[in-house]
Every structure is written in C-alpha cells, then in structure tokens.
Design a protein around this motif. Structure first.
Motif: not given
Length: 69
Positions: A37-42
C-alpha cells in the motif's frame, strides 16, 4: 482511482492489525500488505505530480462568505 492518502490509510490499517497479531506468517503478510500500500501511494503521488489532471483528491473547502443583500 484511489488517492495516495487512501492508500496510506490502508497501509496504516494493515500495520495496526499486524501489531495485534502474534509473530508469524499472518503478521508478516499484513506487514507486506502495508509495504505494498505504501508503494502504491508513492507511485500514485508521482503519477499525479507528473499528470495533475489525474488528481482525484477533493479540493480544499473554501470559506463561505455571507452574501451581501
């Protein structure tokens, strides 16, 4: 499409759940989901930065001024 903030919220939810789990496979899976999810947000932030027309975030609310009679 979701906003970067929504992706970050999902990541935080996964971390909260992971803290409630004993060490093991399920906890590891939740932490991996949080990283995803963090990677998707970035990725989403970069996409919007390069293509502002794709921004689906709500614009900030403007103050309502009383109308003059």
């Amino acid at each position: 499409m979701k906003t970067a903030a929504e992706y970050r919220n999902h990541a935080e939810e996964c971390r909260v759940l992971a803290r409630q789990m004993p060490e093991g496979e399920q906890r590891d899976q939740l932490l991996e989901m949080a990283r995803t999810w963090d990677n998707l947000s970035q990725t989403r932030e970069g996409l919007v930065r390069n293509h502002p027309d794709l921004d689906t975030a709500e614009p900030p609310a403007q103050e309502q001024r009383p109308s003059k009679p």
